[in-house]
Design a protein around this motif. Structure first.
Motif, PDB file in Angstrom:
ATOM      1  N   ASN A 123       0.823  -1.207   0.000  1.00 44.99           N
ATOM      2  CA  ASN A 123       0.000   0.000   0.000  1.00 44.99           C
ATOM      3  C   ASN A 123       0.853   1.253   0.000  1.00 44.99           C
ATOM      4  O   ASN A 123       0.474   2.277   0.550  1.00 44.99           O
ATOM      5  CB  ASN A 123      -1.037  -0.002   1.125  1.00 44.99           C
ATOM      6  CG  ASN A 123      -0.403  -0.049   2.489  1.00 44.99           C
ATOM      7  OD1 ASN A 123       0.741   0.335   2.674  1.00 44.99           O
ATOM      8  ND2 ASN A 123      -1.157  -0.513   3.468  1.00 44.99           N
ATOM      9  N   PHE A 134      11.510  10.997   7.624  1.00 43.67           N
ATOM     10  CA  PHE A 134      10.688  10.756   6.444  1.00 43.67           C
ATOM     11  C   PHE A 134      11.095  11.669   5.298  1.00 43.67           C
ATOM     12  O   PHE A 134      11.269  12.876   5.493  1.00 43.67           O
ATOM     13  CB  PHE A 134       9.220  10.990   6.813  1.00 43.67           C
ATOM     14  CG  PHE A 134       8.280  11.032   5.649  1.00 43.67           C
ATOM     15  CD1 PHE A 134       7.749  12.237   5.212  1.00 43.67           C
ATOM     16  CD2 PHE A 134       7.918   9.865   5.000  1.00 43.67           C
ATOM     17  CE1 PHE A 134       6.869  12.279   4.141  1.00 43.67           C
ATOM     18  CE2 PHE A 134       7.040   9.896   3.924  1.00 43.67           C
ATOM     19  CZ  PHE A 134       6.516  11.109   3.496  1.00 43.67           C
ATOM     20  N   PHE A 139       7.865   4.089   0.967  1.00 48.56           N
ATOM     21  CA  PHE A 139       8.423   5.235   1.676  1.00 48.56           C
ATOM     22  C   PHE A 139       9.941   5.260   1.495  1.00 48.56           C
ATOM     23  O   PHE A 139      10.586   4.216   1.373  1.00 48.56           O
ATOM     24  CB  PHE A 139       8.156   5.107   3.180  1.00 48.56           C
ATOM     25  CG  PHE A 139       6.706   5.151   3.578  1.00 48.56           C
ATOM     26  CD1 PHE A 139       5.907   4.027   3.464  1.00 48.56           C
ATOM     27  CD2 PHE A 139       6.161   6.310   4.104  1.00 48.56           C
ATOM     28  CE1 PHE A 139       4.572   4.065   3.848  1.00 48.56           C
ATOM     29  CE2 PHE A 139       4.831   6.354   4.498  1.00 48.56           C
ATOM     30  CZ  PHE A 139       4.046   5.227   4.375  1.00 48.56           C
ATOM     31  N   LEU A 177      10.150  -4.120  12.671  1.00 54.91           N
ATOM     32  CA  LEU A 177       8.945  -3.861  13.446  1.00 54.91           C
ATOM     33  C   LEU A 177       8.761  -4.908  14.541  1.00 54.91           C
ATOM     34  O   LEU A 177       8.913  -6.110  14.302  1.00 54.91           O
ATOM     35  CB  LEU A 177       7.730  -3.869  12.505  1.00 54.91           C
ATOM     36  CG  LEU A 177       6.380  -3.519  13.112  1.00 54.91           C
ATOM     37  CD1 LEU A 177       6.360  -2.075  13.602  1.00 54.91           C
ATOM     38  CD2 LEU A 177       5.270  -3.758  12.094  1.00 54.91           C
ATOM     39  N   TYR A 233       6.786   9.572   0.006  1.00 55.12           N
ATOM     40  CA  TYR A 233       5.834   8.466  -0.057  1.00 55.12           C
ATOM     41  C   TYR A 233       5.246   8.428  -1.452  1.00 55.12           C
ATOM     42  O   TYR A 233       4.812   9.454  -1.979  1.00 55.12           O
ATOM     43  CB  TYR A 233       4.732   8.664   0.972  1.00 55.12           C
ATOM     44  CG  TYR A 233       3.581   7.695   0.858  1.00 55.12           C
ATOM     45  CD1 TYR A 233       2.316   8.113   0.468  1.00 55.12           C
ATOM     46  CD2 TYR A 233       3.764   6.347   1.165  1.00 55.12           C
ATOM     47  CE1 TYR A 233       1.256   7.218   0.384  1.00 55.12           C
ATOM     48  CE2 TYR A 233       2.713   5.452   1.080  1.00 55.12           C
ATOM     49  CZ  TYR A 233       1.456   5.899   0.683  1.00 55.12           C
ATOM     50  OH  TYR A 233       0.422   5.006   0.603  1.00 55.12           O
ATOM     51  N   GLY A 275      -0.473  -3.763   4.761  1.00 57.29           N
ATOM     52  CA  GLY A 275      -1.546  -3.858   5.756  1.00 57.29           C
ATOM     53  C   GLY A 275      -1.917  -2.502   6.316  1.00 57.29           C
ATOM     54  O   GLY A 275      -2.119  -1.533   5.589  1.00 57.29           O
ATOM     55  N   ALA A 276      -1.955  -2.440   7.635  1.00 52.17           N
ATOM     56  CA  ALA A 276      -2.351  -1.205   8.304  1.00 52.17           C
ATOM     57  C   ALA A 276      -1.120  -0.359   8.612  1.00 52.17           C
ATOM     58  O   ALA A 276      -0.702  -0.239   9.750  1.00 52.17           O
ATOM     59  CB  ALA A 276      -3.105  -1.513   9.578  1.00 52.17           C
ATOM     60  N   ASN A 277      -0.508   0.201   7.568  1.00 55.78           N
ATOM     61  CA  ASN A 277       0.612   1.129   7.706  1.00 55.78           C
ATOM     62  C   ASN A 277       1.820   0.516   8.399  1.00 55.78           C
ATOM     63  O   ASN A 277       2.583   1.197   9.075  1.00 55.78           O
ATOM     64  CB  ASN A 277       0.196   2.410   8.434  1.00 55.78           C
ATOM     65  CG  ASN A 277       1.056   3.600   8.024  1.00 55.78           C
ATOM     66  OD1 ASN A 277       1.454   3.723   6.872  1.00 55.78           O
ATOM     67  ND2 ASN A 277       1.356   4.465   8.969  1.00 55.78           N
ATOM     68  N   ASN A 278       1.999  -0.800   8.266  1.00 59.19           N
ATOM     69  CA  ASN A 278       3.213  -1.420   8.792  1.00 59.19           C
ATOM     70  C   ASN A 278       4.332  -1.209   7.790  1.00 59.19           C
ATOM     71  O   ASN A 278       4.134  -1.335   6.590  1.00 59.19           O
ATOM     72  CB  ASN A 278       2.991  -2.914   9.014  1.00 59.19           C
ATOM     73  CG  ASN A 278       1.861  -3.188   9.959  1.00 59.19           C
ATOM     74  OD1 ASN A 278       1.616  -2.410  10.873  1.00 59.19           O
ATOM     75  ND2 ASN A 278       1.146  -4.267   9.732  1.00 59.19           N
ATOM     76  N   LEU A 279       5.515  -0.879   8.279  1.00 55.70           N
ATOM     77  CA  LEU A 279       6.655  -0.631   7.410  1.00 55.70           C
ATOM     78  C   LEU A 279       7.639  -1.788   7.477  1.00 55.70           C
ATOM     79  O   LEU A 279       8.007  -2.228   8.559  1.00 55.70           O
ATOM     80  CB  LEU A 279       7.393   0.642   7.825  1.00 55.70           C
ATOM     81  CG  LEU A 279       6.687   1.974   7.607  1.00 55.70           C
ATOM     82  CD1 LEU A 279       7.632   3.122   7.946  1.00 55.70           C
ATOM     83  CD2 LEU A 279       6.195   2.094   6.192  1.00 55.70           C
ATOM     84  N   PHE A 280       8.071  -2.241   6.304  1.00 56.32           N
ATOM     85  CA  PHE A 280       9.144  -3.221   6.222  1.00 56.32           C
ATOM     86  C   PHE A 280      10.264  -2.581   5.429  1.00 56.32           C
ATOM     87  O   PHE A 280      10.094  -2.211   4.272  1.00 56.32           O
ATOM     88  CB  PHE A 280       8.646  -4.512   5.582  1.00 56.32           C
ATOM     89  CG  PHE A 280       7.681  -5.235   6.459  1.00 56.32           C
ATOM     90  CD1 PHE A 280       6.323  -5.020   6.335  1.00 56.32           C
ATOM     91  CD2 PHE A 280       8.117  -6.104   7.454  1.00 56.32           C
ATOM     92  CE1 PHE A 280       5.420  -5.660   7.166  1.00 56.32           C
ATOM     93  CE2 PHE A 280       7.219  -6.751   8.288  1.00 56.32           C
ATOM     94  CZ  PHE A 280       5.871  -6.520   8.140  1.00 56.32           C
ATOM     95  N   PHE A 281      11.410  -2.455   6.084  1.00 52.45           N
ATOM     96  CA  PHE A 281      12.524  -1.698   5.526  1.00 52.45           C
ATOM     97  C   PHE A 281      13.457  -2.584   4.726  1.00 52.45           C
ATOM     98  O   PHE A 281      13.697  -3.748   5.072  1.00 52.45           O
ATOM     99  CB  PHE A 281      13.337  -1.052   6.658  1.00 52.45           C
ATOM    100  CG  PHE A 281      12.661   0.128   7.295  1.00 52.45           C
ATOM    101  CD1 PHE A 281      11.792  -0.046   8.353  1.00 52.45           C
ATOM    102  CD2 PHE A 281      12.911   1.415   6.847  1.00 52.45           C
ATOM    103  CE1 PHE A 281      11.174   1.047   8.955  1.00 52.45           C
ATOM    104  CE2 PHE A 281      12.310   2.516   7.439  1.00 52.45           C
ATOM    105  CZ  PHE A 281      11.431   2.327   8.493  1.00 52.45           C
ATOM    106  N   TYR A 338      10.343  -0.467  17.161  1.00 59.53           N
ATOM    107  CA  TYR A 338      11.227  -1.136  16.220  1.00 59.53           C
ATOM    108  C   TYR A 338      12.529  -1.483  16.940  1.00 59.53           C
ATOM    109  O   TYR A 338      12.961  -0.783  17.844  1.00 59.53           O
ATOM    110  CB  TYR A 338      11.591  -0.224  15.042  1.00 59.53           C
ATOM    111  CG  TYR A 338      10.490   0.055  14.063  1.00 59.53           C
ATOM    112  CD1 TYR A 338       9.569   1.072  14.281  1.00 59.53           C
ATOM    113  CD2 TYR A 338      10.377  -0.674  12.888  1.00 59.53           C
ATOM    114  CE1 TYR A 338       8.563   1.341  13.376  1.00 59.53           C
ATOM    115  CE2 TYR A 338       9.383  -0.405  11.958  1.00 59.53           C
ATOM    116  CZ  TYR A 338       8.484   0.613  12.209  1.00 59.53           C
ATOM    117  OH  TYR A 338       7.495   0.880  11.287  1.00 59.53           O
ATOM    118  N   GLN A 378      -3.338   4.424  11.673  1.00 59.70           N
ATOM    119  CA  GLN A 378      -2.797   3.312  10.904  1.00 59.70           C
ATOM    120  C   GLN A 378      -3.276   3.285   9.458  1.00 59.70           C
ATOM    121  O   GLN A 378      -3.086   2.292   8.761  1.00 59.70           O
ATOM    122  CB  GLN A 378      -3.141   1.984  11.577  1.00 59.70           C
ATOM    123  CG  GLN A 378      -2.151   1.596  12.664  1.00 59.70           C
ATOM    124  CD  GLN A 378      -2.203   0.106  12.953  1.00 59.70           C
ATOM    125  OE1 GLN A 378      -3.148  -0.374  13.567  1.00 59.70           O
ATOM    126  NE2 GLN A 378      -1.209  -0.627  12.495  1.00 59.70           N
TER     127      GLN A 378
END
Lengths: 109, 114
Positions: free
Chosen positions: A30, A45, A33, B45, A48, A93-99, B35, B97
Motif C-alpha cells: 500500500n 521521512f 516510503f 517492526l 511516499y 496492511g495497516a501502515n506497517n513498514l518493512f525496511f 522497532y 494506521q
C-alpha cells in the motif's frame, strides 16, 4: 513475506546527482516510503509514493513503478550533509513498514 | 530534535534486570510503534499500538512486554534479556494506521545487555 533490495553502498561527488534504486516483492502493498538516517540518529521521512510516477520535493524526487516492483530516490545538487543511509520501506496492511537493508551514501568533495 | 521523545538514550543492564524504555509524543498521533535496529541493519517492526490497543505483535519474545498507558505514551518493559537483544530500540508514531501515514521516529534508546 517481504523482500526488499537496495545497493549497500554508493559514493557520489558534491554537486552531482545520484539515484538510489529499490526493488521489492511484497504482499499487501500500500505504498513505498523513503527515509534518511544519519549515523546514530532517527530515521526521518523523505517521501511516499502510492501511485506510479515521479514525486518531486525540492532536491529530492522519488519514483515508483508498481508493475515492476521498483522505486528510486533521486538526489540532486548533492551536499556533504546528504551523506547518510537511505532506507526504502514498503507499507503493507495497516501502515506497517518493512525496511530494505538501506543504502549508505557517501558524498565526497 | 524530534517530536517523539525516548528515554533513556542509553541503557546498560544485566540479563537478570528489569527495566523499561519510554516513548512520548504530543502530536495527537493515535498509532505508535516499537522497532529494533541492529548495527548496520534496517529497523525491524516489533509492536504496533492503535488507539491504545495492541494491534500487531511481530512474534516478539515475551521478555519484551509493551504497554500503552495513554495516547501519548508507549513503554517497553524488559526482563531477562539476552546479549543478542543489544540494539537500538526506536519508537515511532503516525496520525493513525491508515495507509501512507508517515511515521515519525524518536532518536532511540541504545540498549546493551551484559
Amino acid at each position: 513475506g517481504q523482500n526488499i533490495d537496495q545497493p549497500t553502498e554508493m559514493t557520489a561527488t558534491e554537486g552531482a546527482i545520484v539515484q538510489i534504486n529499490c526493488t521489492y516483492q511484497t504482499s499487501g502493498f500500500n505504498g513505498l516510503f523513503w527515509y534518511q538516517q544519519h549515523a546514530g540518529e532517527a530515521p526521518t521521512f523523505l517521501s511516499y509514493n502510492v501511485l506510479d510516477g515521479l514525486e518531486e520535493k525540492g532536491r529530492f524526487s522519488s519514483f515508483l513503478s508498481r508493475s515492476k516492483g521498483y522505486s528510486y530516490l533521486l538526489l540532486k545538487e548533492l551536499q556533504m550533509k546528504d551523506s547518510a543511509s537511505y532506507l526504502c520501506a514498503v507499507g503493507t496492511g495497516a501502515n506497517n513498514l518493512f525496511f530494505g537493508t538501506g543504502t549508505r551514501l557517501t558524498v565526497i568533495p | 530534535d524530534t517530536e517523539v521523545t525516548q528515554t533513556p538514550k542509553h541503557l546498560v543492564m544485566g540479563m537478570t534486570n528489569k527495566k523499561s524504555l519510554k516513548c512520548e509524543q504530543h502530536m495527537g498521533h493515535r498509532a505508535m510503534y516499537w522497532y529494533k535496529q541492529k548495527a548496520k541493519k534496517p529497523p525491524e517492526l516489533m509492536f504496533v499500538y492503535s488507539y491504545e490497543k495492541l494491534s500487531i505483535n511481530e512474534s516478539v519474545p515475551s521478555r519484551f512486554s509493551p504497554e500503552c498507558p495513554n495516547s501519548s505514551l508507549l513503554n517497553l518493559h524488559l526482563h531477562a534479556l539476552q546479549p543478542e537483544d543489544s540494539a537500538l530500540y526506536l519508537c515511532a508514531s503516525s496520525q493513525d494506521q491508515a495507509a501512507g501515514q508517515p511515521q515519525h521516529f524518536g532518536d532511540g534508546t541504545r540498549l546493551s545487555i551484559l
